[in-house]
Design a protein around this motif. Structure first.
Motif, short mmCIF file in Angstrom:
data_model
loop_
_atom_site.label_atom_id
_atom_site.label_comp_id
_atom_site.label_asym_id
_atom_site.label_seq_id
_atom_site.Cartn_x
_atom_site.Cartn_y
_atom_site.Cartn_z
N TRP A 137 11.95 1.90 0.23
CA TRP A 137 10.74 2.09 0.72
C TRP A 137 11.08 2.84 1.62
O TRP A 137 12.48 2.29 2.43
CB TRP A 137 10.59 1.52 0.90
CG TRP A 137 10.27 0.01 -0.35
CD1 TRP A 137 10.76 -0.63 -0.65
CD2 TRP A 137 8.56 0.37 -0.76
NE1 TRP A 137 10.27 -1.39 -2.08
CE2 TRP A 137 8.89 -1.15 -1.95
CE3 TRP A 137 7.68 0.81 -0.52
CZ2 TRP A 137 8.53 -0.71 -3.07
CZ3 TRP A 137 7.10 -0.11 -2.22
CH2 TRP A 137 6.91 -0.71 -3.09
N SER A 138 10.70 3.81 2.74
CA SER A 138 11.04 4.47 3.93
C SER A 138 10.60 3.69 4.47
O SER A 138 8.79 3.32 4.85
CB SER A 138 10.60 5.55 3.53
OG SER A 138 10.03 6.45 5.31
N VAL A 139 11.28 3.39 5.22
CA VAL A 139 10.62 2.57 7.03
C VAL A 139 11.25 3.95 8.73
O VAL A 139 11.88 4.61 7.99
CB VAL A 139 10.83 1.22 7.19
CG1 VAL A 139 10.52 0.56 6.45
CG2 VAL A 139 12.21 1.19 7.21
N ALA A 140 9.94 3.26 9.15
CA ALA A 140 10.55 4.99 10.39
C ALA A 140 9.64 3.73 11.72
O ALA A 140 9.46 2.17 12.22
CB ALA A 140 10.05 5.78 10.49
N ALA A 169 6.26 3.84 6.06
CA ALA A 169 6.42 5.43 6.70
C ALA A 169 7.15 6.14 5.25
O ALA A 169 6.30 7.53 5.30
CB ALA A 169 7.77 6.40 7.17
N GLY A 170 5.83 5.28 3.85
CA GLY A 170 6.55 6.00 2.94
C GLY A 170 5.06 6.37 2.61
O GLY A 170 4.19 6.39 3.91
N ASN A 171 4.52 7.35 1.57
CA ASN A 171 3.44 8.28 0.57
C ASN A 171 3.13 6.82 0.68
O ASN A 171 3.30 5.46 0.06
CB ASN A 171 4.17 8.87 -0.49
CG ASN A 171 4.38 10.34 -0.19
OD1 ASN A 171 4.50 10.49 1.00
ND2 ASN A 171 5.40 10.23 -1.02
N LEU A 172 1.30 7.36 0.30
CA LEU A 172 0.09 6.03 0.17
C LEU A 172 0.61 6.20 -0.95
O LEU A 172 0.31 6.64 -1.50
CB LEU A 172 -0.68 6.23 1.17
CG LEU A 172 -0.94 6.19 2.68
CD1 LEU A 172 -2.26 6.61 2.95
CD2 LEU A 172 -0.54 4.82 3.18
N ASP A 173 -0.10 4.63 -1.48
CA ASP A 173 -0.25 4.93 -2.96
C ASP A 173 -1.60 5.05 -3.57
O ASP A 173 -2.28 3.84 -3.08
CB ASP A 173 0.31 3.30 -3.67
CG ASP A 173 0.22 2.13 -5.00
OD1 ASP A 173 -0.72 3.50 -5.58
OD2 ASP A 173 0.43 1.91 -5.38
N PRO A 174 -2.06 5.76 -4.00
CA PRO A 174 -3.62 6.40 -4.42
C PRO A 174 -4.10 5.06 -4.83
O PRO A 174 -5.48 5.09 -4.46
CB PRO A 174 -3.71 7.50 -5.08
CG PRO A 174 -2.15 7.17 -5.64
CD PRO A 174 -1.26 7.17 -4.59
N ALA A 175 -3.39 4.04 -5.18
CA ALA A 175 -4.14 3.89 -6.50
C ALA A 175 -4.80 1.99 -5.30
O ALA A 175 -5.58 1.01 -5.21
CB ALA A 175 -3.55 2.61 -7.60
N VAL A 176 -4.09 2.24 -3.93
CA VAL A 176 -4.42 0.67 -2.90
C VAL A 176 -4.66 1.06 -1.48
O VAL A 176 -5.79 0.24 -0.69
CB VAL A 176 -3.29 -0.44 -3.10
CG1 VAL A 176 -3.43 -0.74 -4.35
CG2 VAL A 176 -2.33 0.08 -2.84
N ALA A 177 -4.65 2.50 -1.53
CA ALA A 177 -4.70 2.91 -0.57
C ALA A 177 -6.73 3.40 -0.33
O ALA A 177 -7.21 3.38 -1.19
CB ALA A 177 -4.53 4.30 -0.16
N GLY A 194 0.83 -0.97 0.00
CA GLY A 194 0.37 -0.34 0.68
C GLY A 194 0.67 1.39 -0.18
O GLY A 194 0.19 2.38 -0.07
N ARG A 195 1.64 1.24 -0.08
CA ARG A 195 3.08 2.34 -0.35
C ARG A 195 3.65 2.64 -1.54
O ARG A 195 3.61 1.59 -2.30
CB ARG A 195 4.24 2.23 0.68
CG ARG A 195 4.10 1.79 2.48
CD ARG A 195 2.85 2.61 2.46
NE ARG A 195 2.41 3.12 4.03
CZ ARG A 195 2.63 4.25 4.93
NH1 ARG A 195 2.27 5.40 5.37
NH2 ARG A 195 1.68 3.24 6.81
N LEU A 196 3.93 3.55 -1.84
CA LEU A 196 4.66 4.05 -2.69
C LEU A 196 6.73 3.98 -2.44
O LEU A 196 6.51 4.39 -1.37
CB LEU A 196 4.20 5.78 -3.28
CG LEU A 196 3.46 5.64 -4.12
CD1 LEU A 196 2.77 7.33 -4.05
CD2 LEU A 196 3.31 5.02 -5.17
N PRO A 197 7.46 3.62 -3.28
CA PRO A 197 8.90 3.72 -2.99
C PRO A 197 9.50 5.01 -3.28
O PRO A 197 8.85 6.24 -3.48
CB PRO A 197 9.11 2.49 -3.68
CG PRO A 197 8.19 2.59 -5.20
CD PRO A 197 6.59 2.96 -4.91
N VAL A 198 10.26 5.30 -2.37
CA VAL A 198 10.93 6.53 -2.36
C VAL A 198 11.54 6.60 -3.46
O VAL A 198 11.93 7.45 -4.06
CB VAL A 198 11.79 6.95 -0.90
CG1 VAL A 198 12.67 8.03 -1.79
CG2 VAL A 198 11.47 6.67 -0.11
#
Length: 183
Positions: A61-64, A161-169, A38-42
């Motif tokens: 991908w962003s993680v935190a 921690a990355g941006n949500l993927d609008p196609a699956v969010a 459900g995230r977009l890669p950086v």
């Protein structure tokens, strides 16, 4: 000649086919996948041959951790079997790591084979205080610091921690609830 380019929507089908060929459908059950869902890669890069065929892929991908300290999670890295041994994976890795460093990221982590990833500076034993949301072989949990001491700042369970993927969010409703979007 192989060109390393930013991944584009036109590459998605070929990338998915290459990942299935390289790792099988079991790749979707891996712990690292929980941090990508459900995230977009950086960063997302494709290796293209002279004809424009996708022959390699890598994403970060962003993680935190719970305090907000971030790192990049690398993977998956895959190369078409017909192009293995031609250093396509090396070029993808070096390009991805250079981009991460140039954009100010402090570290990159991955789950992989130390014999392969050590050539890029990855080491085991740097993530003893860090966990992923699922089982991980600690000998394969590798880190690379671009900023000295950065991995020492990570602690506990990592989350996406990355941006949500609008196609699956999930799409928010006006009443504050959300429902998943159709694929």
């Amino acid at each position: 000649m192989i060109d390393i380019v930013e991944e584009a929507p036109v590459h998605i089908g070929a990338r998915d086919a290459l990942l299935d060929l390289s790792f099988g459908e079991a790749r979707l059950a891996k712990t690292s996948e929980r941090l990508r869902e459900g995230r977009l890669p950086v960063f997302a890069f494709a290796a293209l041959d002279n004809s424009g065929k996708l022959v390699g892929t890598v994403r970060l991908w962003s993680v935190a951790d719970c305090s907000g300290c971030q790192s990049l999670l690398l993977g998956p890295l895959a190369v078409d079997p017909a192009y293995r041994g031609n250093r396509v994976g090396d070029r993808l890795m070096r390009h991805a790591l250079n981009q991460a460093a140039m954009h100010g990221h402090g570290s990159v982590i991955l789950v992989g084979d130390l014999r392969y990833y050590a050539r890029f500076g990855f080491a085991a034993g740097l993530l003893d205080d860090v966990a992923l949301p699922g089982p991980v072989d600690q000998d394969r949990f590798l880190g690379l610091e671009m900023v000295r001491g950065h991995l020492g700042g990570l602690n506990g369970l990592l989350a996406a921690a990355g941006n949500l993927d609008p196609a699956v969010a999930p799409a928010p409703l006006s009443n504050g609830f959300s429902i998943p979007r159709a694929a």
